[in-house]
Write an enzyme that holds these catalytic residues in place. Structure first.
Site, short mmCIF file in Angstrom:
data_model
loop_
_atom_site.label_atom_id
_atom_site.label_comp_id
_atom_site.label_asym_id
_atom_site.label_seq_id
_atom_site.Cartn_x
_atom_site.Cartn_y
_atom_site.Cartn_z
N GLU A 80 -15.66 -0.14 5.83
CA GLU A 80 -15.02 1.17 5.65
C GLU A 80 -14.92 1.59 4.20
O GLU A 80 -14.11 2.44 3.84
CB GLU A 80 -13.61 1.17 6.27
CG GLU A 80 -13.56 0.83 7.75
CD GLU A 80 -14.26 1.82 8.66
OE1 GLU A 80 -14.99 2.71 8.16
OE2 GLU A 80 -14.09 1.68 9.88
N HIS A 99 -5.75 0.39 5.76
CA HIS A 99 -6.20 0.74 7.12
C HIS A 99 -5.91 -0.43 8.06
O HIS A 99 -6.13 -1.59 7.70
CB HIS A 99 -7.70 1.03 7.11
CG HIS A 99 -8.33 1.04 8.47
ND1 HIS A 99 -7.93 1.90 9.48
CD2 HIS A 99 -9.31 0.27 9.01
CE1 HIS A 99 -8.66 1.66 10.56
NE2 HIS A 99 -9.50 0.68 10.31
N HIS A 101 -5.26 -1.47 12.63
CA HIS A 101 -5.32 -1.06 14.03
C HIS A 101 -3.99 -1.38 14.70
O HIS A 101 -3.96 -2.02 15.75
CB HIS A 101 -6.45 -1.81 14.76
CG HIS A 101 -7.81 -1.61 14.18
ND1 HIS A 101 -8.91 -2.32 14.61
CD2 HIS A 101 -8.26 -0.79 13.20
CE1 HIS A 101 -9.98 -1.94 13.91
NE2 HIS A 101 -9.60 -1.01 13.04
N TYR A 120 12.96 12.99 12.41
CA TYR A 120 12.84 13.48 11.03
C TYR A 120 11.98 12.60 10.15
O TYR A 120 11.36 13.06 9.17
CB TYR A 120 14.23 13.69 10.40
CG TYR A 120 14.89 12.42 9.90
CD1 TYR A 120 15.63 11.60 10.76
CD2 TYR A 120 14.77 12.04 8.57
CE1 TYR A 120 16.22 10.44 10.29
CE2 TYR A 120 15.36 10.88 8.10
CZ TYR A 120 16.08 10.07 8.96
OH TYR A 120 16.65 8.92 8.51
N HIS A 162 -9.30 4.56 17.17
CA HIS A 162 -9.57 3.55 16.13
C HIS A 162 -8.30 2.91 15.55
O HIS A 162 -8.07 1.73 15.76
CB HIS A 162 -10.43 4.22 15.04
CG HIS A 162 -10.95 3.30 14.00
ND1 HIS A 162 -12.11 3.52 13.29
CD2 HIS A 162 -10.45 2.14 13.51
CE1 HIS A 162 -12.31 2.52 12.43
NE2 HIS A 162 -11.31 1.67 12.55
N TYR A 217 13.58 8.88 -0.92
CA TYR A 217 14.06 8.29 0.32
C TYR A 217 13.21 7.10 0.76
O TYR A 217 11.98 7.16 0.68
CB TYR A 217 14.05 9.37 1.40
CG TYR A 217 14.74 9.01 2.67
CD1 TYR A 217 16.12 8.89 2.72
CD2 TYR A 217 14.01 8.78 3.82
CE1 TYR A 217 16.76 8.56 3.90
CE2 TYR A 217 14.64 8.47 5.01
CZ TYR A 217 16.02 8.36 5.04
OH TYR A 217 16.64 8.05 6.21
#
Ligand code: 13P
Length: 236
Positions: A80, A99, A101, A120, A162, A217
């Site tokens: 990737e 990345h 899964h 939220y 994916h 936050y």
């Protein structure tokens, strides 16, 4: 890039931190096996995990140094690398691409569901939704193009059939966000068992995102740069 401009032993601290983050991806349960990949911007390119190497066997020197033109030093880079390269090249507001899964994010992604502002905390990804990118074969330029589209104005997206991508200024913030996306996905999947939940209106989400930005936050101070994402950062 030639072997004399980048050596395998460059960035040893960063390499160690990346290995540690990869192992935390497994330990927090958002990753397993040889799924997932991670990259961090360096001075003149980026470091990326090698392809098909389980994280419990990965050592700092296994990380691959890549240039933005796709040339590399070391092992075969993650399949990737294109979306890692393209995101780092286009998004001057972040330095880390993660990345994985993870189970619930992927559960939504196999149905091509966007995460709406049912809670939220959806705002931690920088907008009113966490979009799902269209499906394309792993490792392709098409997948990278779809991912960039879904990440516009956002720090995270799902990838159709994916997984998910989470971005950060630091390894810690990208890992934190990936876990938040997974938690939100789990909440949304569970909420859907009682029917489609009500959605917070856009003006409330604007207040939420402004509040998150003001308070830094959670671990989402990256929201600071989110309105500037149209500004591409030049490859080093
Ligand atoms: P790599 O081992 O090549 O990084 O592939 C794992 C993956 O998740 C592909 O999307």
């Amino acid at each position: 890039m030639t072997a004399d401009t980048v050596t395998m032993t460059d960035n040893q601290d960063l390499r160690r931190q990346m290995v540690e983050t990869c192992r935390q991806m497994n330990a927090t349960g958002i990753n397993q096996g040889t799924a997932g990949n991670l990259s961090v911007r360096t001075g003149d390119g980026f470091l990326i995990t090698p392809s098909s190497l389980p994280y419990d066997r990965m050592e700092p020197d296994d990380l691959v140094e890549m240039a933005f033109d796709g040339t590399y030093v070391g092992r075969r880079p993650s399949s990737e690398w294109r979306f890692h390269r393209d995101i780092l090249r286009q998004r001057g507001d972040i330095d880390v691409v993660l990345h994985c899964h993870s189970l619930y994010a992927t559960t939504l992604a196999v149905h091509h569901k966007t995460i709406p502002s049912f809670h939220y905390m959806t705002g931690v990804a920088g907008g009113t939704t966490i979009r799902c990118a269209k499906y394309a074969t792993f490792g392709t330029q098409q997948l990278s193009d779809y991912a960039l589209e879904a990440l516009e104005g956002r720090l995270a997206c799902l990838l159709g059939q994916h997984g998910q991508i989470s971005l950060g200024k630091t390894l810690e913030s990208a890992l934190w966000l990936a876990n938040e996306v997974e938690t939100l996905s789990r909440m949304y999947v569970q909420a859907l068992t009682l029917g489609e939940p009500p959605i917070l209106p856009d003006d409330e989400m604007e207040r939420v995102i402004e509040q998150m930005r003001r308070m830094s936050y959670g671990q989402a101070p990256d929201l600071d740069g989110i309105n500037d994402i149209a500004r591409p950062r030049q490859a080093g």
